[in-house]
Design a protein around this motif. Structure first.
Motif, PDB file in Angstrom:
ATOM      1  N   UNK A  14      70.330  57.433  62.379  1.00  0.00           N
ATOM      2  CA  UNK A  14      71.033  56.271  61.794  1.00  0.00           C
ATOM      3  C   UNK A  14      72.403  56.118  62.446  1.00  0.00           C
ATOM      4  N   UNK A  15      73.129  57.211  62.554  1.00  0.00           N
ATOM      5  CA  UNK A  15      74.485  57.169  63.131  1.00  0.00           C
ATOM      6  C   UNK A  15      74.441  56.731  64.591  1.00  0.00           C
ATOM      7  N   UNK A  16      73.521  57.284  65.359  1.00  0.00           N
ATOM      8  CA  UNK A  16      73.399  56.920  66.780  1.00  0.00           C
ATOM      9  C   UNK A  16      73.057  55.433  66.926  1.00  0.00           C
ATOM     10  N   UNK A  17      72.103  54.962  66.129  1.00  0.00           N
ATOM     11  CA  UNK A  17      71.705  53.553  66.219  1.00  0.00           C
ATOM     12  C   UNK A  17      72.841  52.617  65.807  1.00  0.00           C
ATOM     13  N   UNK A  18      73.603  53.001  64.802  1.00  0.00           N
ATOM     14  CA  UNK A  18      74.739  52.172  64.397  1.00  0.00           C
ATOM     15  C   UNK A  18      75.820  52.132  65.479  1.00  0.00           C
ATOM     16  N   UNK A  19      76.048  53.246  66.130  1.00  0.00           N
ATOM     17  CA  UNK A  19      77.023  53.280  67.223  1.00  0.00           C
ATOM     18  C   UNK A  19      76.561  52.362  68.364  1.00  0.00           C
ATOM     19  N   UNK A  20      75.279  52.411  68.689  1.00  0.00           N
ATOM     20  CA  UNK A  20      74.744  51.534  69.737  1.00  0.00           C
ATOM     21  C   UNK A  20      74.906  50.069  69.328  1.00  0.00           C
ATOM     22  N   UNK A  21      74.615  49.753  68.069  1.00  0.00           N
ATOM     23  CA  UNK A  21      74.745  48.371  67.590  1.00  0.00           C
ATOM     24  C   UNK A  21      76.187  47.890  67.664  1.00  0.00           C
ATOM     25  N   UNK A  27      72.212  42.778  67.687  1.00  0.00           N
ATOM     26  CA  UNK A  27      71.365  42.589  66.511  1.00  0.00           C
ATOM     27  C   UNK A  27      69.939  43.075  66.760  1.00  0.00           C
ATOM     28  N   UNK A  28      69.827  44.242  67.363  1.00  0.00           N
ATOM     29  CA  UNK A  28      68.511  44.834  67.567  1.00  0.00           C
ATOM     30  C   UNK A  28      68.445  46.220  66.942  1.00  0.00           C
ATOM     31  N   UNK A  29      69.347  47.088  67.339  1.00  0.00           N
ATOM     32  CA  UNK A  29      69.269  48.463  66.832  1.00  0.00           C
ATOM     33  C   UNK A  29      69.647  48.572  65.360  1.00  0.00           C
ATOM     34  N   UNK A  30      70.304  47.568  64.817  1.00  0.00           N
ATOM     35  CA  UNK A  30      70.672  47.616  63.386  1.00  0.00           C
ATOM     36  C   UNK A  30      69.424  47.693  62.515  1.00  0.00           C
ATOM     37  N   UNK A  31      68.346  47.007  62.932  1.00  0.00           N
ATOM     38  CA  UNK A  31      67.118  47.009  62.135  1.00  0.00           C
ATOM     39  C   UNK A  31      66.439  48.370  62.196  1.00  0.00           C
ATOM     40  N   UNK A  32      66.538  49.031  63.350  1.00  0.00           N
ATOM     41  CA  UNK A  32      65.971  50.369  63.460  1.00  0.00           C
ATOM     42  C   UNK A  32      66.816  51.371  62.674  1.00  0.00           C
ATOM     43  N   UNK A  33      68.105  51.107  62.586  1.00  0.00           N
ATOM     44  CA  UNK A  33      68.951  51.958  61.743  1.00  0.00           C
ATOM     45  C   UNK A  33      68.523  51.822  60.283  1.00  0.00           C
ATOM     46  N   UNK A  34      68.146  50.604  59.877  1.00  0.00           N
ATOM     47  CA  UNK A  34      67.637  50.399  58.513  1.00  0.00           C
ATOM     48  C   UNK A  34      66.352  51.169  58.277  1.00  0.00           C
ATOM     49  N   UNK A  35      65.465  51.159  59.267  1.00  0.00           N
ATOM     50  CA  UNK A  35      64.221  51.921  59.156  1.00  0.00           C
ATOM     51  C   UNK A  35      64.487  53.415  59.101  1.00  0.00           C
ATOM     52  N   UNK A  36      65.434  53.889  59.902  1.00  0.00           N
ATOM     53  CA  UNK A  36      65.783  55.312  59.899  1.00  0.00           C
ATOM     54  C   UNK A  36      66.414  55.712  58.558  1.00  0.00           C
ATOM     55  N   UNK A  37      67.200  54.785  57.981  1.00  0.00           N
ATOM     56  CA  UNK A  37      67.810  55.071  56.670  1.00  0.00           C
ATOM     57  C   UNK A  37      66.722  55.204  55.595  1.00  0.00           C
ATOM     58  N   UNK A  38      65.713  54.335  55.652  1.00  0.00           N
ATOM     59  CA  UNK A  38      64.602  54.429  54.693  1.00  0.00           C
ATOM     60  C   UNK A  38      63.845  55.741  54.880  1.00  0.00           C
ATOM     61  N   UNK A  39      63.629  56.134  56.132  1.00  0.00           N
ATOM     62  CA  UNK A  39      62.952  57.406  56.399  1.00  0.00           C
ATOM     63  C   UNK A  39      63.804  58.571  55.897  1.00  0.00           C
ATOM     64  N   UNK A  40      65.121  58.463  56.057  1.00  0.00           N
ATOM     65  CA  UNK A  40      66.049  59.478  55.548  1.00  0.00           C
ATOM     66  C   UNK A  40      65.876  59.649  54.032  1.00  0.00           C
ATOM     67  N   UNK A  41      65.869  58.527  53.320  1.00  0.00           N
ATOM     68  CA  UNK A  41      65.715  58.606  51.854  1.00  0.00           C
ATOM     69  C   UNK A  41      64.333  59.098  51.452  1.00  0.00           C
ATOM     70  N   UNK A  42      63.319  58.796  52.275  1.00  0.00           N
ATOM     71  CA  UNK A  42      61.957  59.240  51.936  1.00  0.00           C
ATOM     72  C   UNK A  42      61.843  60.759  51.950  1.00  0.00           C
ATOM     73  N   UNK A  43      62.716  61.433  52.693  1.00  0.00           N
ATOM     74  CA  UNK A  43      62.661  62.900  52.727  1.00  0.00           C
ATOM     75  C   UNK A  43      62.985  63.495  51.367  1.00  0.00           C
TER      76      UNK A  43
END
Length: 152
Positions: A14-21, A27-43
């Motif tokens: 999430x942090x890496x993708x936000x830095x890239x964004x 407006x591309x990597x922000x959506x993958x950061x959202x997906x990574x955040x959801x995966x983070x919470x799923x743990x």
């Protein structure tokens, strides 16, 4: 060898993708950061590695496809037209007869004289007419005669 906690890996992503964004503002990597955040919470809810990856991929792509067009449209809405681009749609006054066949024509707008051509070949627009600016091609304005104002 010790394995890392998946929550830390997802949070790092999430942090890496936000830095890239932030660096690209694409407006591309922000959506993958959202997906990574959801995966983070799923743990925290006991999702296994396969489920975490599925959540990441599916949610990232869904966010990208479903929300990116609206976000891009919203971002472009605040785009301020500058210089010549701001002339499109405005009215100008013909100062030299516009005749595409004779390669002649001039209009005045905002105290600046521009070479002008009619949007439709064969149309002659006389001096003193009001024209609407339709486009800009190089240093020429492409115009059409403005609709006469109707009263009442």
């Amino acid at each position: 060898m010790m394995s890392m906690d998946p929550a830390i890996l997802w949070l790092g992503l999430v942090i890496i993708l936000l830095i890239i964004e932030i660096a690209t503002m694409g407006l591309t990597t922000i959506w993958f950061a959202g997906g990574a955040m959801a995966a983070f919470f799923s743990t925290f809810f006991g999702a296994g590695p396969a489920m975490q990856r599925t959540i990441f991929v599916v949610l990232s792509l869904a966010l990208l496809v479903l929300t990116r067009p609206a976000a891009v449209k919203y971002m472009r809405r605040s785009h301020v037209k500058t210089n010549a681009e701001s002339l499109i749609g405005r009215l100008a006054v013909v100062t030299a007869q516009i005749d595409n066949l004779a390669q002649s024509g001039e209009v005045m707008i905002a105290d600046v004289s521009w070479t002008a051509r009619s949007r439709l070949d064969g149309t002659v627009i006389p001096v003193g007419s009001k024209v609407k600016i339709c486009a800009i091609e190089g240093v020429k304005l492409i115009v059409e005669e403005a609709e006469p104002e109707r009263i009442g």
